[in-house]
Design an enzyme around this catalytic site. Structure first.
Site, mmCIF file in Angstrom:
data_model
loop_
_atom_site.group_PDB
_atom_site.id
_atom_site.type_symbol
_atom_site.label_atom_id
_atom_site.label_comp_id
_atom_site.label_asym_id
_atom_site.label_seq_id
_atom_site.Cartn_x
_atom_site.Cartn_y
_atom_site.Cartn_z
ATOM 1 N N GLY A 87 -58.696 9.069 -98.649
ATOM 2 C CA GLY A 87 -58.536 8.201 -97.492
ATOM 3 C C GLY A 87 -59.214 8.807 -96.276
ATOM 4 O O GLY A 87 -59.609 9.970 -96.272
ATOM 5 N N ASP A 122 -57.137 18.709 -89.532
ATOM 6 C CA ASP A 122 -56.846 18.438 -88.117
ATOM 7 C C ASP A 122 -57.444 17.116 -87.641
ATOM 8 O O ASP A 122 -57.236 16.709 -86.499
ATOM 9 C CB ASP A 122 -57.329 19.595 -87.233
ATOM 10 C CG ASP A 122 -58.836 19.847 -87.335
ATOM 11 O OD1 ASP A 122 -59.558 19.003 -87.914
ATOM 12 O OD2 ASP A 122 -59.295 20.901 -86.844
ATOM 13 N N ARG A 173 -70.339 5.883 -86.135
ATOM 14 C CA ARG A 173 -71.155 5.511 -87.296
ATOM 15 C C ARG A 173 -71.176 3.990 -87.438
ATOM 16 O O ARG A 173 -70.150 3.327 -87.301
ATOM 17 C CB ARG A 173 -70.578 6.150 -88.554
ATOM 18 C CG ARG A 173 -71.336 5.807 -89.831
ATOM 19 C CD ARG A 173 -70.509 6.132 -91.058
ATOM 20 N NE ARG A 173 -70.644 7.522 -91.445
ATOM 21 C CZ ARG A 173 -69.782 8.135 -92.260
ATOM 22 N NH1 ARG A 173 -68.734 7.490 -92.726
ATOM 23 N NH2 ARG A 173 -69.966 9.395 -92.596
ATOM 24 N N ARG A 180 -66.195 2.030 -100.830
ATOM 25 C CA ARG A 180 -66.768 3.068 -101.683
ATOM 26 C C ARG A 180 -66.327 2.822 -103.123
ATOM 27 O O ARG A 180 -65.354 2.098 -103.370
ATOM 28 C CB ARG A 180 -66.276 4.446 -101.230
ATOM 29 C CG ARG A 180 -66.461 4.711 -99.727
ATOM 30 C CD ARG A 180 -65.421 5.704 -99.205
ATOM 31 N NE ARG A 180 -65.481 5.834 -97.740
ATOM 32 C CZ ARG A 180 -66.157 6.766 -97.091
ATOM 33 N NH1 ARG A 180 -66.844 7.669 -97.767
ATOM 34 N NH2 ARG A 180 -66.155 6.809 -95.776
ATOM 35 N N ASP A 249 -66.266 9.045 -103.816
ATOM 36 C CA ASP A 249 -65.880 8.511 -102.505
ATOM 37 C C ASP A 249 -67.068 8.475 -101.546
ATOM 38 O O ASP A 249 -66.967 7.900 -100.460
ATOM 39 C CB ASP A 249 -64.725 9.316 -101.894
ATOM 40 C CG ASP A 249 -65.009 10.805 -101.849
ATOM 41 O OD1 ASP A 249 -65.104 11.417 -102.929
ATOM 42 O OD2 ASP A 249 -65.152 11.361 -100.742
ATOM 43 N N ASN A 250 -68.189 9.065 -101.954
ATOM 44 C CA ASN A 250 -69.398 9.037 -101.126
ATOM 45 C C ASN A 250 -70.467 8.122 -101.706
ATOM 46 O O ASN A 250 -71.635 8.232 -101.343
ATOM 47 C CB ASN A 250 -69.966 10.446 -100.963
ATOM 48 C CG ASN A 250 -69.065 11.326 -100.119
ATOM 49 O OD1 ASN A 250 -68.280 10.825 -99.312
ATOM 50 N ND2 ASN A 250 -69.155 12.634 -100.301
#
Length: 483
Positions: A87, A122, A173, A180, A249-250
């Site tokens: 996610g 983070d 972006r 994906r 996922d890419n």
């Protein structure tokens, strides 16, 4: 503020399984560094009357545009072959912007703080990697390769702790979409056929409406993505691009290059080239990119099985037949791409041998991949001594004979070569130099590179320094994903 935002957030209307509603985490002292005015114009956005202070607030997420509805998307992925639920852990999709021509673009903030998917992260991003994605994604766009793009980079005014303390940043972006293969894996893992059907219908409606009336939407979607991703990896191979982290996922369902973490461009030709510090076994090496593309597509096919046919054996058979065409399709496209790079019109049975002879020579002599094709176009390059070689001369004689087949001329061949062989690529050492200077507040080289990379097929001899590989081989050059 009259900017021209026009949001219609279709993904936000999907069931809760697909996403989490989350706002960007405000930052202390945002400072706009880069605004891509060309891309803004394409999006019908006008920032000309907006001061830097307000731009900084907008692109840091401190001031969200009217109509936005920020979410973190859920997805899973095979990371170096190992499946995990993921996610958006440090990004939010603020919405889908419609242009005046009704073109739809995702607007995403990367590095915008923790989300429900952050796990122990983070949620922040470091300035260097965000500038790196900006410059390389823009270079890919002008190399005519499908890609996400970058609209802005903002410094957050906050430190980010990685291997060392670094400046925080947020990248804006822009993409046709952020679906994906991993999105499908996430939904498939939940084993909810209704949600899977919703996702397939949504994907077709958004990206591939031409197959909306298909009798087998899942199978046709698989075939469309196989074709899209085959062409994308061909484009990568054409320019020597190494993605570096081809996890599922890419892999974008829209067919765009996405997630520029540890990517780089090959200088010296070596099919086993790997730059990523975490790819110790070379899973995502240059030569493996086509195989990994098929591997990822196979994972995509697995997700679709329940909706390809209610008979599982029949579904597997149909999906396998579609996937089995990959190698031949790739081989045909690769051969045609290499013919174009060498200015070869028509087809001759000896073409593959001619191509492989050159590639093997380049590997043996450690010749620069990009500059070899520039040299064959009779263009000026630095360090051309490697081509003063008997074996290369012998190969060149064969090549010249092949050029004039089918009534072709050398000038016509050079025109073809010029359309697909870049004169300049984002050279790794120049990118690193520009990022080092930018980290110290000097964007001069960064902006110079951006300007030159906007015209990669038309470069003046005055830019020879930027066309040349590093003085020493980049065999030890390493890239890092920035998380």
């Amino acid at each position: 503020m009259t900017i021209g935002w026009h949001f219609d957030n279709s993904y936000s209307r999907l069931p809760k399984t697909f996403k989490e509603n989350i706002n960007p985490v405000a930052v202390n002292a945002p400072e706009i560094l880069i605004l891509n005015k060309d891309l803004a114009n394409k999006l019908d956005l006008d920032f000309s009357n907006i001061n830097d202070d307000d731009l900084s607030k907008i692109f840091s997420g401190n001031l969200l545009p009217e109509g936005s509805n920020s979410i973190a998307q859920a997805y899973a992925g095979h990371q170096f072959g190992h499946f995990t639920m993921l996610g958006d852990g440090r990004a939010v999709l603020i919405g889908e912007h419609l242009t005046k021509n009704n073109e739809r673009f995702d607007i995403q903030f990367k590095g915008s703080g923790r989300t429900p998917f952050s796990r122990s992260g983070d949620g922040r991003a470091v300035l260097g990697p965000m500038l790196r994605e900006y410059i390389i994604s823009e270079a890919m766009h002008f190399l005519k390769i499908p890609t996400t793009r970058s609209l802005a980079v903002v410094k957050t005014g906050e430190d980010v702790v990685r291997e060392q303390i670094s400046q925080g940043a947020i990248l804006t972006r822009v993409a046709l979409g952020h679906l994906r293969v991993g999105t499908f894996q996430y939904i498939a893992a939940k084993q909810n056929i209704s949600d899977l059907e919703i996702l397939i219908n949504y994907t077709i409606e958004k990206y591939y409406p031409n197959i909306k009336s298909s009798k087998n939407k899942a199978l046709d979607l698989l075939n469309v993505l196989i074709e899209k991703q085959t062409q994308l990896v061909i484009d990568w191979m054409r320019v020597g691009f190494i993605h570096g982290v081809m996890n599922t996922d890419n892999m974008s369902i829209s067919g765009e290059t996405i997630d520029y973490g540890p990517c780089a461009f090959m200088d010296v030709y070596d099919p086993k080239t790997v730059f990523s510090s975490i790819d110790q076994l070379g899973r995502y090496a240059y030569e493996n990119q086509p195989k990994i593309t098929k591997w990822n597509l196979t994972r995509f096919a697995e997700c679709l099985i329940p909706l390809i046919s209610t008979n599982e054996d029949e579904a597997i058979k149909l999906a396998t037949e579609a996937l089995d065409k990959f190698e031949q399709n790739y081989e045909t496209k690769w051969l045609n791409m290499m013919r174009d790079k060498l200015g070869l019109y028509g087809e001759d049975k000896e073409d593959k041998n001619l191509i492989m002879e050159l590639l093997n020579w380049m590997k043996e002599k450690k010749a620069d991949y990009t500059n070899t094709f520039i040299f064959l176009m009779n263009k000026t390059i630095k360090n051309s001594e490697v081509y003063d070689n008997a074996d290369f001369d012998l190969w060149k004689t064969k090549w010249m004979k092949r050029l004039v087949m089918f009534g072709n001329t050398h000038d016509k061949s050079v025109d073809l070569m010029s359309s697909c062989n870049p004169m300049v690529i984002p050279r790794n050492h120049k990118i690193e130099e520009a990022l080092m200077l930018a980290n110290n507040g000097d964007l001069t080289l960064f902006n110079k590179l951006i300007k030159i990379l906007k015209n990669p097929y038309l470069v003046n001899n005055g830019d020879l320094e930027l066309m040349s590989p590093a003085p020493h081989s980049d065999e030890k050059y390493q890239t890092f994903c920035g998380t």
